[in-house]
Design a protein around this motif. Structure first.
Motif, short mmCIF file in Angstrom:
data_model
loop_
_atom_site.label_atom_id
_atom_site.label_comp_id
_atom_site.label_asym_id
_atom_site.label_seq_id
_atom_site.Cartn_x
_atom_site.Cartn_y
_atom_site.Cartn_z
N ASP A 85 0.83 -1.25 -0.06
CA ASP A 85 0.15 -0.15 0.17
C ASP A 85 0.97 1.21 0.07
O ASP A 85 0.29 2.48 -0.14
N MET B 284 -2.88 -4.53 -6.02
CA MET B 284 -4.09 -3.94 -5.36
C MET B 284 -4.38 -5.21 -4.38
O MET B 284 -4.86 -6.18 -4.40
N ARG C 290 -5.78 -3.65 -1.13
CA ARG C 290 -6.55 -2.80 -0.52
C ARG C 290 -6.26 -2.69 0.86
O ARG C 290 -5.53 -3.47 1.61
N TYR D 93 -9.80 -8.64 4.26
CA TYR D 93 -9.97 -9.03 2.80
C TYR D 93 -9.08 -10.58 2.61
O TYR D 93 -8.27 -10.65 3.13
N THR E 63 -10.30 -9.34 -4.36
CA THR E 63 -10.39 -7.81 -3.94
C THR E 63 -10.65 -7.13 -5.36
O THR E 63 -10.29 -7.68 -6.37
N GLU F 132 -11.62 -2.82 -7.27
CA GLU F 132 -11.69 -1.40 -7.36
C GLU F 132 -12.35 -1.37 -8.57
O GLU F 132 -11.89 -1.55 -9.61
N ALA G 211 -10.03 5.92 -7.35
CA ALA G 211 -11.08 4.97 -7.06
C ALA G 211 -12.44 5.22 -6.56
O ALA G 211 -12.71 6.02 -5.76
N GLY H 10 -14.46 0.34 -3.73
CA GLY H 10 -13.54 -0.83 -3.39
C GLY H 10 -14.21 -1.94 -2.72
O GLY H 10 -15.18 -1.44 -2.21
N GLY I 93 -14.39 -6.62 -1.60
CA GLY I 93 -13.74 -7.93 -1.69
C GLY I 93 -14.28 -8.74 -0.78
O GLY I 93 -15.30 -8.45 -0.06
#
Ligand code: ATP
Ligand code: MG
Length: 447
Positions: A231, A279, A281, A286, A290, A292, A303, A306, A308
């Motif tokens: 991330d 990705m 998240r 999650y 997942t 977006e 985004a 989002g 999942g």
């Protein structure tokens, strides 16, 4: 002068008309997919979020509005104890404004034993969420989410990839029907709990020799929660992150099959998507799928939504086994994206009623009442206005027609109706007026 707090904002007309149109469409789509609304409280016990969203996430570590409750302690029985001094103490419970709504929905699912029904629960919500982030376009401290969850016992089919595909297909339909063009679906699988453990281990190993070049957050995350390293938004870390092992290499047989089944169903129904292995998240709960949806009209905050799967979330909150999948649309961003395409509400008002001459207000109000009860959107002026002023106000109000209510008109039971766009003017019988105004393209009539 007092102003709205930084990161919060007032939503005003005519924007709120667009918000309401979107929300009405959401309710319409949800009904067709058999989702029903759930409303959970705006604040919850802080632990609900730290245990579900995860301690290491940006949301929990930096962004929550948390406070200690100062209401009087509610004694958990013995009255004697109250007498002997508990009274007057504060409970000290830590409370938090909800930063997201899935945790609250799952808490409610557990608390009300919704799993005992033995069927899938298909729940949706619309409401404000709160995060202490740096305010910018598309990022606010109070923002709105539209979300939905499918959750239930495994015996009801809650783990089936058909529900991942159903959710994604519903989102495509919803975005199409609200009129959003050129959205993109990014899809990934972060694997089940076992896969995640293996992948986290691999990341930890791979990161060891690189950590000294990375930001302080990453150095910490590599130990506590390596997946969160993916991330990281720090530019100098990006080339390092690009070369880290890919999650797809660590998915077990079952997760790979599940993910392939979701993709195959999307192919069958004709929904385009891109697989994006980076990705992961920003929430820990999650598992597996997942996703977006992004939109080009949003700039850096691209985004729109989002979501999942979260197969272990209920159990991590001491609930029963209740796999689920859901999403949250950033409603503020959806509206911004629609506005970036030039979406506005064109017609605001069907008719403006202009009482002409003193004593005509009651007649105007009576006619307005008749028309409104027939379903026509109507606004009214005042008998003190001259005709010119009434026309100006009708134009300003965005009315399509102006209806003149003078003494002669009332006596004759027919009214002068002028189309403000075409300047065409006709006489219409009182009994026919509602139908005439409602007809969006009335034929010119001879008076
Ligand atoms: P981002 O990467 O943009 O910060 P996120 O991963 O934190 O998003 P989620 O927690 O998954 O977002 O929330 C779902 C959606 O809610 C996002 O896709 C976005 O559209 C919206 N959203 C999240 N945070 C905000 C915010 N502070 N202001 C407005 N919308 C937001
Ligand atoms: Mg965020």
């Amino acid at each position: 002068m007092l102003k709205a707090v930084r990161g919060t904002r007032d939503l005003l007309p005519p924007d709120t008309d667009l918000w309401n149109r979107v929300e009405a469409k959401v309710r319409d789509v949800m009904e067709r997919y058999n989702f029903h609304e759930i409303r959970t409280p705006i604040f919850e016990d802080t632990q609900l979020f730290s245990r579900s969203v995860g301690e290491e996430t940006d949301i929990v570590s930096k962004e929550m509005f948390t406070w200690e409750d100062r209401s009087r302690a509610i004694p958990a029985v013995p009255v004697l104890e109250v007498a002997s001094g508990t009274r007057g103490r504060f409970s000290g419970q830590s409370l938090t404004l909800r930063p997201e709504n899935t945790a609250g929905v799952v808490r409610a699912y557990i608390e009300h034993r919704l799993g005992d029904k033995g069927t899938l629960q298909k729940l949706y919500y619309i409401g404000p969420q709160f995060r202490r982030e740096r305010p910018q376009k598309g990022r606010y401290r109070q923002f709105y989410q539209i979300g939905a969850e499918i959750i239930g016992p495994p015996s009801a089919g809650s783990e089936s990839p058909i529900h991942d595909a159903e959710i994604l297909e519903m989102l495509a339909t919803l975005l199409d029907e609200v009129g959003l063009r050129d959205w993109q679906l990014q899809l990934n699988s972060v694997g089940g709990a076992d896969d995640r453990a293996r992948y986290n281990q691999a990341l930890r190993e791979a990161l060891k020799p690189l950590l000294h070049q990375m930001c302080a957050d990453c150095q910490r995350r590599a130990e506590t929660n390596p997946l969160r390293v993916l991330d990281c938004k720090v530019p100098k870390d990006q080339p390092i992150i690009e070369k880290l092992p890919k999650v797809s290499e660590y998915l077990g047989e079952a997760s790979r099959e599940h993910f392939a089944a979701v993709g195959a169903m999307l192919d069958t129904v004709g929904i385009p998507y891109t697989i994006n292995e980076r990705m992961v998240r920003g929430l820990d709960y999650y598992t597996r799928t997942t996703f977006e949806f992004t939109h080009g009209g949003l700039g850096a905050q691209s985004a729109v939504l989002g979501g999942g799967r979260y197969d272990g979330l209920s159990e991590s909150l001491e609930g029963p086994k209740a796999p689920g999948i859901g999403f949250a649309i950033g409603e503020d961003r959806l509206i911004l994206a629609l506005q970036s395409q030039g979406e506005t509400i064109v017609e605001k008002l069907r008719a403006y009623i202009a009482p002409l001459g003193s004593g005509m207000n009651p007649h105007a109000l009576k006619l307005a009442r008749e028309l409104r009860r027939e379903g026509v959107s109507v606004d009214i002026g005042d008998e003190v206005f001259r005709l010119k002023r009434s026309f100006e106000l009708a134009e300003k109000a965005g009315a399509r027609f102006i209806v003149i209510v003078g003494e002669n008109e009332v006596a004759a039971g027919q009214f002068a109706v002028k189309n403000l766009a075409t300047a065409e003017q006709v006489q219409v019988q009182r009994a026919e007026l509602a139908a005439y105004l409602k007809d969006s393209n009335p034929q010119p009539r001879k008076s």
